[in-house]
Structure formats: structure tokens, C-alpha cells
Design a protein around this motif. Sequence first.
Motif, PDB file in Angstrom:
ATOM      1  N   LEU A 291       7.982  36.428  -9.137  1.00 26.98           N
ATOM      2  CA  LEU A 291       8.234  36.148  -7.724  1.00 26.98           C
ATOM      3  C   LEU A 291       9.652  36.547  -7.332  1.00 26.98           C
ATOM      4  O   LEU A 291       9.882  37.052  -6.223  1.00 26.98           O
ATOM      5  CB  LEU A 291       7.993  34.668  -7.428  1.00 26.98           C
ATOM      6  N   GLN A 292      10.600  36.342  -8.220  1.00 28.77           N
ATOM      7  CA  GLN A 292      11.971  36.772  -7.931  1.00 28.77           C
ATOM      8  C   GLN A 292      12.037  38.297  -7.786  1.00 28.77           C
ATOM      9  O   GLN A 292      12.730  38.824  -6.906  1.00 28.77           O
ATOM     10  CB  GLN A 292      12.902  36.310  -9.050  1.00 28.77           C
ATOM     11  N   THR A 293      11.274  38.995  -8.650  1.00 30.76           N
ATOM     12  CA  THR A 293      11.236  40.453  -8.556  1.00 30.76           C
ATOM     13  C   THR A 293      10.617  40.895  -7.236  1.00 30.76           C
ATOM     14  O   THR A 293      11.105  41.840  -6.592  1.00 30.76           O
ATOM     15  CB  THR A 293      10.442  41.032  -9.731  1.00 30.76           C
ATOM     16  N   GLN A 294       9.549  40.217  -6.816  1.00 34.10           N
ATOM     17  CA  GLN A 294       8.905  40.575  -5.548  1.00 34.10           C
ATOM     18  C   GLN A 294       9.854  40.384  -4.371  1.00 34.10           C
ATOM     19  O   GLN A 294       9.892  41.195  -3.438  1.00 34.10           O
ATOM     20  CB  GLN A 294       7.644  39.729  -5.342  1.00 34.10           C
ATOM     21  N   ARG A 295      10.641  39.329  -4.405  1.00 31.56           N
ATOM     22  CA  ARG A 295      11.604  39.116  -3.314  1.00 31.56           C
ATOM     23  C   ARG A 295      12.686  40.202  -3.329  1.00 31.56           C
ATOM     24  O   ARG A 295      13.102  40.710  -2.282  1.00 31.56           O
ATOM     25  CB  ARG A 295      12.243  37.728  -3.421  1.00 31.56           C
ATOM     26  N   ALA A 296      13.140  40.554  -4.518  1.00 26.16           N
ATOM     27  CA  ALA A 296      14.145  41.627  -4.622  1.00 26.16           C
ATOM     28  C   ALA A 296      13.592  42.950  -4.097  1.00 26.16           C
ATOM     29  O   ALA A 296      14.287  43.701  -3.404  1.00 26.16           O
ATOM     30  CB  ALA A 296      14.600  41.770  -6.071  1.00 26.16           C
ATOM     31  N   LEU A 297      12.318  43.238  -4.406  1.00 26.47           N
ATOM     32  CA  LEU A 297      11.704  44.475  -3.925  1.00 26.47           C
ATOM     33  C   LEU A 297      11.525  44.465  -2.416  1.00 26.47           C
ATOM     34  O   LEU A 297      11.638  45.511  -1.754  1.00 26.47           O
ATOM     35  CB  LEU A 297      10.357  44.692  -4.613  1.00 26.47           C
ATOM     36  N   LEU A 298      11.244  43.300  -1.846  1.00 26.29           N
ATOM     37  CA  LEU A 298      11.141  43.201  -0.383  1.00 26.29           C
ATOM     38  C   LEU A 298      12.457  43.589   0.270  1.00 26.29           C
ATOM     39  O   LEU A 298      12.490  44.352   1.247  1.00 26.29           O
ATOM     40  CB  LEU A 298      10.752  41.776   0.023  1.00 26.29           C
ATOM     41  N   HIS A 299      13.554  43.061  -0.245  1.00 22.45           N
ATOM     42  CA  HIS A 299      14.869  43.414   0.304  1.00 22.45           C
ATOM     43  C   HIS A 299      15.183  44.884   0.064  1.00 22.45           C
ATOM     44  O   HIS A 299      15.815  45.538   0.907  1.00 22.45           O
ATOM     45  CB  HIS A 299      15.949  42.534  -0.323  1.00 22.45           C
ATOM     46  N   TYR A 300      14.738  45.409  -1.072  1.00 27.67           N
ATOM     47  CA  TYR A 300      14.963  46.832  -1.368  1.00 27.67           C
ATOM     48  C   TYR A 300      14.232  47.725  -0.371  1.00 27.67           C
ATOM     49  O   TYR A 300      14.804  48.682   0.162  1.00 27.67           O
ATOM     50  CB  TYR A 300      14.508  47.112  -2.806  1.00 27.67           C
ATOM     51  N   HIS A 301      12.971  47.397  -0.073  1.00 28.95           N
ATOM     52  CA  HIS A 301      12.194  48.210   0.863  1.00 28.95           C
ATOM     53  C   HIS A 301      12.689  48.068   2.295  1.00 28.95           C
ATOM     54  O   HIS A 301      12.506  48.986   3.108  1.00 28.95           O
ATOM     55  CB  HIS A 301      10.717  47.823   0.778  1.00 28.95           C
ATOM     56  N   SER A 302      13.302  46.933   2.630  1.00 32.18           N
ATOM     57  CA  SER A 302      13.880  46.773   3.962  1.00 32.18           C
ATOM     58  C   SER A 302      15.330  47.262   4.008  1.00 32.18           C
ATOM     59  O   SER A 302      16.027  47.047   5.001  1.00 32.18           O
ATOM     60  CB  SER A 302      13.802  45.304   4.399  1.00 32.18           C
ATOM     61  N   LYS A 303      15.785  47.878   2.913  1.00 34.17           N
ATOM     62  CA  LYS A 303      17.119  48.480   2.800  1.00 34.17           C
ATOM     63  C   LYS A 303      18.255  47.461   2.894  1.00 34.17           C
ATOM     64  O   LYS A 303      19.364  47.793   3.303  1.00 34.17           O
ATOM     65  CB  LYS A 303      17.302  49.581   3.849  1.00 34.17           C
ATOM     66  N   ASP A 304      17.960  46.245   2.496  1.00 31.47           N
ATOM     67  CA  ASP A 304      19.003  45.228   2.350  1.00 31.47           C
ATOM     68  C   ASP A 304      19.446  45.259   0.890  1.00 31.47           C
ATOM     69  O   ASP A 304      19.108  44.404   0.080  1.00 31.47           O
ATOM     70  CB  ASP A 304      18.455  43.853   2.732  1.00 31.47           C
ATOM     71  N   PHE A 305      20.212  46.289   0.555  1.00 30.87           N
ATOM     72  CA  PHE A 305      20.529  46.555  -0.847  1.00 30.87           C
ATOM     73  C   PHE A 305      21.430  45.488  -1.458  1.00 30.87           C
ATOM     74  O   PHE A 305      21.324  45.196  -2.654  1.00 30.87           O
ATOM     75  CB  PHE A 305      21.181  47.933  -0.978  1.00 30.87           C
ATOM     76  N   GLU A 306      22.306  44.897  -0.666  1.00 33.21           N
ATOM     77  CA  GLU A 306      23.212  43.877  -1.204  1.00 33.21           C
ATOM     78  C   GLU A 306      22.424  42.671  -1.720  1.00 33.21           C
ATOM     79  O   GLU A 306      22.657  42.187  -2.834  1.00 33.21           O
ATOM     80  CB  GLU A 306      24.199  43.441  -0.120  1.00 33.21           C
ATOM     81  N   GLU A 307      21.478  42.194  -0.910  1.00 34.00           N
ATOM     82  CA  GLU A 307      20.687  41.034  -1.317  1.00 34.00           C
ATOM     83  C   GLU A 307      19.778  41.390  -2.485  1.00 34.00           C
ATOM     84  O   GLU A 307      19.601  40.580  -3.409  1.00 34.00           O
ATOM     85  CB  GLU A 307      19.859  40.538  -0.130  1.00 34.00           C
ATOM     86  N   SER A 308      19.191  42.579  -2.448  1.00 38.07           N
ATOM     87  CA  SER A 308      18.327  42.995  -3.550  1.00 38.07           C
ATOM     88  C   SER A 308      19.113  43.080  -4.854  1.00 38.07           C
ATOM     89  O   SER A 308      18.648  42.614  -5.907  1.00 38.07           O
ATOM     90  CB  SER A 308      17.712  44.360  -3.218  1.00 38.07           C
ATOM     91  N   GLU A 309      20.312  43.634  -4.795  1.00 45.87           N
ATOM     92  CA  GLU A 309      21.139  43.741  -6.000  1.00 45.87           C
ATOM     93  C   GLU A 309      21.499  42.372  -6.539  1.00 45.87           C
ATOM     94  O   GLU A 309      21.515  42.148  -7.757  1.00 45.87           O
ATOM     95  CB  GLU A 309      22.408  44.544  -5.669  1.00 45.87           C
ATOM     96  N   SER A 310      21.769  41.435  -5.649  1.00 46.68           N
ATOM     97  CA  SER A 310      22.122  40.088  -6.083  1.00 46.68           C
ATOM     98  C   SER A 310      20.968  39.414  -6.831  1.00 46.68           C
ATOM     99  O   SER A 310      21.169  38.794  -7.877  1.00 46.68           O
ATOM    100  CB  SER A 310      22.521  39.251  -4.857  1.00 46.68           C
TER     101      SER A 310
END
Length: 627
Positions: A291-310
Motif C-alpha cells: 500500500l505504501q508503494t501504491q501511494r508512492a506510485l500515485l504521487h509519481y504519476h501525478s508528478k509530485d516527485f518530492e512526496e513520492s521520493e519521500s
Amino acid sequence: VAELASSLKDPADFDSPDPVDSDIPMQDGYPSDNIPIFSASDDVDESRLEAQEVGKYILAKSLFDCREYDRCAAVFLPPNSTPIVVSSPASESRTQTPTKASKGKGKATTQSPEIRQRPRRNDLPRLSQKSLFLALYAKYMAGEKRKDEDSEMIMGPMDTGATVNKELVDIGRRLEDWFHERTLQAKEAQNQGWLEYLYGVVLVKSNSHEDGKEYLIKSVNQNPFNWSAWLELRDLLGNVDTLRSITPKLPRHLFAIFFNLDANQSLYQTSPDIHSNITELTKAFPTSHYLQTQRALLHYHSKDFEESESIFSNLIHSAPHRLDSLDHYSNVLYVMHNRPKLAFLAHLATATDKFRPETCCIIGNYYSLTSEHEKAIMYFRRALTLDRNFLSAWTLMGHEYVETKNTHAAISSYRRAVDINPRDYRAWYGLGQTYEVLEMHQYALWYFQRAAALRPYDKQMWQALGACYEKIDRPVPAIKAYKRALVANMAYIEPPPSVSSSFGSGASDFVNVFLDPEIAYPIALLYERLGEFEEAKGWMEMVVAQEEGPLRHPDEFVEGEEGGGQGTGVTVTTSRARMWLARWALRSGEMGRAMELANELCQDGFEVEEAKALVRDLRARMEAGGK
């Protein structure tokens, strides 16, 4: 041990007429509960078959785990069983008669009368569903292994993507006959879902996607814990509407919720509802890395790279040996130009397992970031050697070939990516870029349209589409595409809480929009090309206005801060727009306005020489007018 267990005397060879010893206590013709039988089936016949096959099943499963697929299949499907001849592509073409519709390319074919009238006959030995699935799935895996061997090296002369699994026809016919027999015996309700899953995979591989989808839906209803069936079903979804259409057919099960989340992720959906679904699931599974990975991928696809990287960084700390989806993390670090973290990730993945495709992609991204494109290509090819269907490697390798100006190889890589996953907008976009490099703008236009259809809220897709329309001299569609890019890029400033957000209440009066000058400026130039100068002037003024950013509600102004505080400042694009406005004012006779804009340009640091020349011209005209 498994071979010894399977070599014990068969129960049918004992003197007792029953399949089990007569001294063993029986209950309703079946061994009583104190006899260990490895079965969870409620079907008595199925349980008896599984009990008789325990030794062989353990042997076959051991061989399967050792990747000896042919030996595994031969345990239950010996070579002396009646085989179904598998035709080669050449022989298949001889047994198929093209119809009139197949004139030219020969795509539409009809089967010969011999195949069409083939009697349905189940020649399989009497096996439990579990054993039959293992045997047929081993045949399928053996065919996949031989297909990879026939393709030889990645991007080699034989690796055209047209190599097929020659076991599909045999497996498909056997399963078709088996399901027909189950229907005649009215035993479909006792199916366990494993063979439905395999038949669905075979149908999909044979390009019968709709039939395959139906069997996969049957499989997940009969056995919802088979996550592989859910993943195969996900890969058949072309858009969100297809997902909505099959949702009522799915079981009410926990895995259906995870499937909905994973399917939306694969369709690049980033709506707030998906975030809320992850939040609800996290309450039940608070430490779930998935689930943590899915949330990171959501931010990645929405181009919120800072949150995805965190989020990915936290995952690395909590599960340092988990390599799943870390290739996406390397993409995030690549976009952020975070070379130290990408180097650390590459070392960590290599220490964990250097023969995982994710590891090879991470290392390839590192070499790409350091501009060592040849080494990057080598590692992406290594990833594909490990898994030819690893989508990220095909797409990233295409990017590297573009960097090395090898457009033919880039196109081949991107095409293989869209063959694996037609929803991969990055591959469609890469094809458009490659054809633009070749100055084949009509081809590029079609690929950009596909990418924009898959990512309608991504300004980059529409911006590329607008630029392509502009190059083929179609200004009106170009303006529409650029405006779509602006809509996708809008950043709305929230009104203060005291103001109602309903329409017509006046809240919209306080919400302004930031327009990307890089998109608005081409729109102004296109209006100028169309001769609509007033419209062009309005867009140029909006470009200049973005230096200070959108205005705020009066209650939100900060002392000492001008405008909205979110402007771009002076850029090359805004300076060019200011120069255009100054020249327009000069042509319109507004000398004072032209002088003001020209003086601002002299202070900007961009377009300085042209601005000074304009100032001299203005002074000369003003002096001549004064005389």
C-alpha cells in the motif's frame, strides 16, 4: 524424496478392489477424517483423486520449482497419451483458407473443414483439477521458455516480437474439450478456478481478448485468492470505462478492492478517491509495504516527485531488501537529478539481487543520468534478457536510443513497449518524439494523439501535440491543443475559508489561475499568424502578467510581497512577450507605452540589445515629432 514417494505401489495394483486398503475406515465411500488427505475440496470424487495423486503431485511440483517443465508435465501427461499435434506457423497457414476479406494482408481466415468439424473428445487422463492445472501450466511455461530461446538475443535479427508459444494450440484444445465435458456433466459449479485462469491466459495470448476476459472473470469468482488471475484481468483493461463495466461481475471480496486500486494505478488515475481508498486499506493493513508503494506510485504519476521520493525513501529504510517497484523510484530520482541517492539505490539493489530486472533498470538509470548512454543500454538489455516483458526496460531503452540518435532502434523499443502494454503513454510519447526527430510530423501527430488520450491531464502531451500541429501549419488545432495544455497545468489558489465555494457565490472572483508562459506565448504567436492581433495582444499581456503570478484575495496579501507571490519572475519568454507588446505599441502610435516597455526590457537582462535599439528609435521619432 519426491521420486521415492511417487514410485510407491499404486493403490489400484493392490488386491483390494477399492483404491484404498479395506482395513482403512471409510465414511460414505471416502476415507474418514483420521486419514491425512491433502485436499480442501468439498467434491468427494475430486478429493479422492487428489489423495491418490499426492506422491505424483509432490514430484511434479518439485520438478516445476526446478524449472524442468517438460518433466513436470510428463508426470501427469505421459508421452504415450494421445497427443494433439501442434502445427507450426507454416503448416497452420496451409490448413487455413483465406476469405475474400483477407485480400492483401491475409488477416481474416477461416478454419478448414477438418478443424472446424473436429469432434470434441477429452483425451486427458482422469486427473484432479489441481494436478491437471500443474501439468498444463508446466507445458505452457515450457512453451514460453522455448519461445524466448527461439527469439535469441534482445533486439537481435530473430527478436521481432512475432515468435509465439507453440504449446498454446495444444493446451487450448485440451482445455476446450475439458470444459465441454464438464458442461455436459453439469459439474461447472465444482470448478476450482485454476483451469479457467490458464484457459483465459491462453485465449489472451491467442488474441481472443474478450473470451479470455470472460474466463478470467470466472476464475476470480471461483478462486478470488489467485492474484495472478487478477493481474491478467487488469492487463486487459483499456480504459476506466472497461473497468467500470466489469466491476459488477467481480466477487465481493477483499482482493476485488486491491484489484480496483491496482487497475486504477495501471490506468494512471490519480483522483482523490484512490488516495482515500489507500487510506482506508491502510487502517486495516497499517504496515503494508504494498500500500505504501501504491501511494508512492500515485504521487509519481501525478508528478509530485518530492512526496513520492519521500515515501520510497521510507520504504527503503523499513524494507531494504524489497526490490518491487524500485525501478519507478529510480525514475523519480532521475527526474530530480538526485545522483547520490540513485547511486546508493543502485548499490543496494545490486547487493540484494543483481539478477533482477529492477536492479538492471536502476543501474541503467544511473548511467543515463551520468550521460553514459551505451552502458545504460547494456543494462536495459540485461533486464530484458531476464524478463522480456519488463515494460520499463523497453521504454527506457527507447529513451537511450533517442539520446544516441539511433532512431530505428528507438522506434523498435517503443513499439515493443506498446505491444506489451498499449496503455503506456510514455512509449507512445517516445514514438512521437522519435518521428519528430525524423521530421515525419504526420506520424508524430498520431502518436502524440494516442499519448494525450491516455493522459488527458498531462500538459506535456498536449504541448507536444500543439507543437506538432504548428509544424504542419495547422494553427487552429494547435491553439486548441495548447489551451488544453493550459487547462491541464492550471494551479488554483484556494479561496479563504470564510468564502463559500459554491458557484455563483462570488468565490470564483477571488480564485485566479497561473498560466504557464511557455504555453501561452505560442498561442499568442499563432493568433498573430491568423491575423487576430487583438487576441494576440491579450495573450501577450497575460504572458507578461505571469511574472508576478495570480492575484490573491485582499485578506491573503502579505506585507512586502507583490502580486500573488507565485510568479515566474522575468524569463526569456516573458521578455519576448514584452518586446512584442512594445513593437505593437510602436505600430499603434502609443509612444509612451512603447518607451515604458522598452525601458523595462533594458533592465531585465534579456533582449537588451533589441530593447536599446528600440529605445533609440523611439527617441528619434519623438524628437522628430517634437520638431
